[in-house]
Design an enzyme around this catalytic site. Structure first.
Site, mmCIF file in Angstrom:
data_model
loop_
_atom_site.group_PDB
_atom_site.id
_atom_site.type_symbol
_atom_site.label_atom_id
_atom_site.label_comp_id
_atom_site.label_asym_id
_atom_site.label_seq_id
_atom_site.Cartn_x
_atom_site.Cartn_y
_atom_site.Cartn_z
ATOM 1 N N CYS A 289 0.835 -1.203 0.000
ATOM 2 C CA CYS A 289 0.000 0.000 0.000
ATOM 3 C C CYS A 289 0.869 1.252 0.000
ATOM 4 O O CYS A 289 1.775 1.381 0.824
ATOM 5 C CB CYS A 289 -0.921 0.016 1.212
ATOM 6 S SG CYS A 289 -2.203 -1.226 1.179
ATOM 7 N N THR B 114 -1.764 -7.368 -4.722
ATOM 8 C CA THR B 114 -1.190 -8.571 -4.116
ATOM 9 C C THR B 114 -1.041 -9.674 -5.149
ATOM 10 O O THR B 114 -0.021 -10.374 -5.189
ATOM 11 C CB THR B 114 -2.085 -9.041 -2.955
ATOM 12 O OG1 THR B 114 -2.153 -8.007 -1.968
ATOM 13 C CG2 THR B 114 -1.546 -10.300 -2.317
ATOM 14 N N HIS C 253 0.255 -8.292 1.272
ATOM 15 C CA HIS C 253 -1.058 -7.653 1.352
ATOM 16 C C HIS C 253 -0.998 -6.270 0.725
ATOM 17 O O HIS C 253 0.044 -5.614 0.694
ATOM 18 C CB HIS C 253 -1.531 -7.545 2.810
ATOM 19 C CG HIS C 253 -0.848 -6.471 3.606
ATOM 20 N ND1 HIS C 253 -1.221 -5.145 3.556
ATOM 21 C CD2 HIS C 253 0.201 -6.521 4.469
ATOM 22 C CE1 HIS C 253 -0.450 -4.437 4.350
ATOM 23 N NE2 HIS C 253 0.429 -5.239 4.915
ATOM 24 N N CYS C 254 -2.141 -5.855 0.192
ATOM 25 C CA CYS C 254 -2.356 -4.456 -0.189
ATOM 26 C C CYS C 254 -3.526 -3.972 0.671
ATOM 27 O O CYS C 254 -3.521 -4.219 1.877
ATOM 28 C CB CYS C 254 -2.615 -4.326 -1.683
ATOM 29 S SG CYS C 254 -3.875 -5.437 -2.335
ATOM 30 N N LYS C 255 -4.511 -3.319 0.101
ATOM 31 C CA LYS C 255 -5.662 -2.909 0.906
ATOM 32 C C LYS C 255 -6.716 -4.011 0.930
ATOM 33 O O LYS C 255 -7.136 -4.463 1.992
ATOM 34 C CB LYS C 255 -6.263 -1.607 0.383
ATOM 35 C CG LYS C 255 -7.382 -1.063 1.271
ATOM 36 C CD LYS C 255 -7.759 0.347 0.881
ATOM 37 C CE LYS C 255 -8.424 0.416 -0.482
ATOM 38 N NZ LYS C 255 -8.898 1.774 -0.803
#
Length: 632
Positions: free
Chosen positions: A254, A314, A306-308
């Site tokens: 992120c 991802t 992970h991203c959001k």
């Protein structure tokens, strides 16, 4: 002679049997239960008198028959009763003797009456029993006890009610959180084992994809409240400490949300790029190398990406990691595997640009030995929209990861024009083109760049890389991010992106020069023919009244084009001036009888001027005017 009974009784002692002697034994009931100090004292006095009388009788029975009652009775005070079978000297003094009662009474210690005490109104008996530890109920104590018990009952009921409300509220909040998290996760697979219910998936045994760990104040106020419907930081930490203690490393993709790395004991690496976008191409091999280094340290190590939402960004990086680790030979296989693992419907990595970058990395692995080649510099010449309906006339923005390189809303020649004005119809049916007349190109490019088309029906955009993209690239509508969300259909829609080398004014032409000249000489005739054809085709016309309203403009365009192609000494603009040429500041040139160029200032261009210039096919020539375009 009869004796007098009175005299006989006075002379002979009375005979007392053992049955007549009453020797009371002390007991707990006798000692512990005392009714009242006054009555207790009276009873003690009576017992003392009866005891003395009994002792006197016993003493008389033990005396010899010849003895007389001449001794005074006062000496009986020193006689202490003793149990049968024991000598009087060996037995301890009885508590029923005067000395025993005195010592027993002295053992009680009564506190002085405090005038300020609240129990001053209590009776003497109540105070006495309270000193003995016997709390007998009284009217006052009953009232106090009733009030206390009622207060206790009310307090207990309120506490129980409060606890029930809190418990029910917690249960309701927990249920709402679970419901919200399932709604947000949508079609993603969740980890639901034991006490854990997390937006998390094992792509492999050592690669985990998950949503953003929110709920910590270090990720900002919005990130803190995201803990209500995303993975909560505390639950994520508890999961990894339970299943992968000291064996996990977190990769945060992120750019819009960070958190304190110490929450994961400092084992956090950040490779940020924006949501719904692609990373710098150099970021991908750096991520893969970092993850590989961690995994090879221990066979039990895991990487957590992970991203959001934990899907698109991802998925891009995990698919590239699968290619790097040789899990799959092609990008398509890696993407398909990830989609099936991450989502129930197999739709995790779906953005065309992000899929394109996974394929870019496949080429880097296969053709460049895993090393990204140097950036290729080139010039963006323009665009051609093919099978383009009249309702698609977008504004254009070109950018990279840091700056905006070009925008029709800010460029000197187009900022005062609407999109329907600077998109020019080409001779071919359903084709519109865009380029800046008199300039080598729109902007210079190197490496990653983004083309963003802003249209009233919905924006669509794409990410490309100059090093891994050809100079002439044809993209379908489905190759653009966001094009599938548009309401109005556009069957067969294509966008051709034309780039040229910095030292060349035009890309390599696919046709011969003679063919190109023939195409240029017939441009006015094609333009006239296009005019008549577009009257019968509303799909590729800008509006129903455009042909009539702009008939004078089309006539001017045709005359201008004819004059530019029929002069005795034609000075056609086959190439726009180079940037290092002094004439680069000229917007466009026209023919004159003297054969010299007359510059037109940039700020003098109007809508009619742009359309007049557009009639000259050489201005917007990309080298393939004879090429036909068919709908898909």
């Amino acid at each position: 002679m009869e004796t007098d009974p009175a005299n006989s009784s006075s002379k002979s002692p009375a005979v007392v049997s053992e049955k007549d002697v009453l020797i009371p034994e002390p007991s707990e009931n006798t000692v512990g239960v005392v009714q009242d100090p006054v009555s207790a004292e009276r009873e003690a006095h009576e017992d003392s008198i009866s005891t003395e009388a009994s002792v006197a009788k016993v003493d008389d029975t033990q005396m010899p028959a010849s003895s007389t009652g001449s001794e005074p009775l006062s000496k009986t005070d020193d006689i202490v009763p003793c149990p049968p079978g024991s000598s009087p000297r060996e037995s301890p003094p009885s508590i029923f003797s005067s000395s025993g009662l005195s010592s027993w009474a002295k053992s009680f210690k009564f506190q002085q009456q405090d005038p300020n005490r609240t129990d001053s109104g209590m009776s003497a008996f109540t105070r006495f029993t309270s000193e003995l530890g016997l709390h007998l109920p009284t009217k006052g104590s009953e009232e106090v006890g009733d009030s206390r018990s009622s207060n206790t009952q009310v307090g207990g009921a309120f506490e129980s009610l409060t606890k029930a409300v809190v418990d029910s509220s917690r249960g309701a909040v927990k249920a709402m959180q679970v419901k919200a998290r399932h709604i947000v996760s949508q079609n993603k697979r969740r980890y639901q084992e034991g006490e854990f219910d997390l937006d998390m998936t094992y792509i492999t045994e050592n690669i985990i994809a998950m949503g953003f760990p929110a709920g910590d104040i270090s990720s900002g106020l919005f990130g803190f409240f995201e803990g209500l419907y995303r993975n909560h930081m505390e639950e994520v930490i508890k999961f990894f400490e339970t299943h992968h203690k000291d064996k996990y490393k977190v990769y945060n993709l992120c750019s819009e949300r960070l958190y304190d790395a110490s929450r994961f004991e400092g084992k956090v690496a950040s490779f940020p790029f924006d949501d719904h976008n692609c990373p710098p191409i150099q970021l991908i091999p750096s991520f893969c190398q970092s993850a590989y280094t961690w995994l090879k340290e221990d066979i039990q190590n895991v990487v957590v990406v992970h991203c959001k939402a934990g899907m698109a960004r991802t998925g891009l990086m995990i698919c590239c990691l699968l290619l790097y680790l040789k899990f799959f030979p092609t990008a398509e296989e890696a993407i398909d595997y990830y989609n099936q693992k991450r989502c129930l419907d197999g739709k995790a990595l779906v953005l065309p640009s992000q899929i394109r970058y996974v394929k870019y990395y496949e080429r880097v692995q296969n053709q460049f030995d895993g090393k990204v080649p140097p950036e290729r510099r080139c010039m963006l010449r323009g665009f051609r929209l093919i099978n383009c309906p009249y309702w698609i006339r977008p504004a254009i923005t070109i950018s990279n990861h840091t700056d905006i390189l070009f925008s029709t809303k800010k460029h000197q020649k187009t900022k005062d024009l609407g999109p329907e004005d600077f998109w020019i119809k080409a001779p071919k049916k359903g084709v519109v083109v865009f380029a800046i007349p008199g300039e080598a190109g729109l902007t210079e490019l190197a490496g990653d760049f983004k083309i963003h088309f802003q249209d009233s029906d919905g924006d669509f955009y794409c990410w490309l890389n100059t090093t891994l993209t050809d100079n002439r690239t044809m993209l379908k509508g489905s190759d653009f991010d966001g094009f599938d969300k548009r309401k109005l259909p556009a069957p067969g829609f294509h966008v051709e992106i034309v780039m040229i080398e910095p030292d060349n004014s035009q890309p390599t032409k696919s046709k011969s020069d003679s063919t190109q000249q023939q195409s240029q000489s017939s441009s006015s005739a094609d333009s006239s023919k296009l005019k008549s054809n577009e009257k019968d085709d509303d799909v590729f016309s800008d509006s129903d009244g455009e042909e009539e309203g702009n008939s004078q403009s089309y006539s001017t365009n045709e005359k201008t084009a004819s004059s530019m192609h029929t002069t005795s000494k034609p000075h056609q603009i086959n190439e726009p001036p180079k940037r290092d040429d002094p004439s680069a500041n000229r917007s466009v040139t026209s023919s004159s009888s003297s054969g010299h160029y007359n510059p037109i200032p940039n700020n003098s261009l109007a809508v009619s001027d742009i359309k007049a210039i557009a009639a000259d096919a050489s201005v917007f020539s990309f080298g393939d005017e004879e090429e036909d375009y068919e709908s898909d």
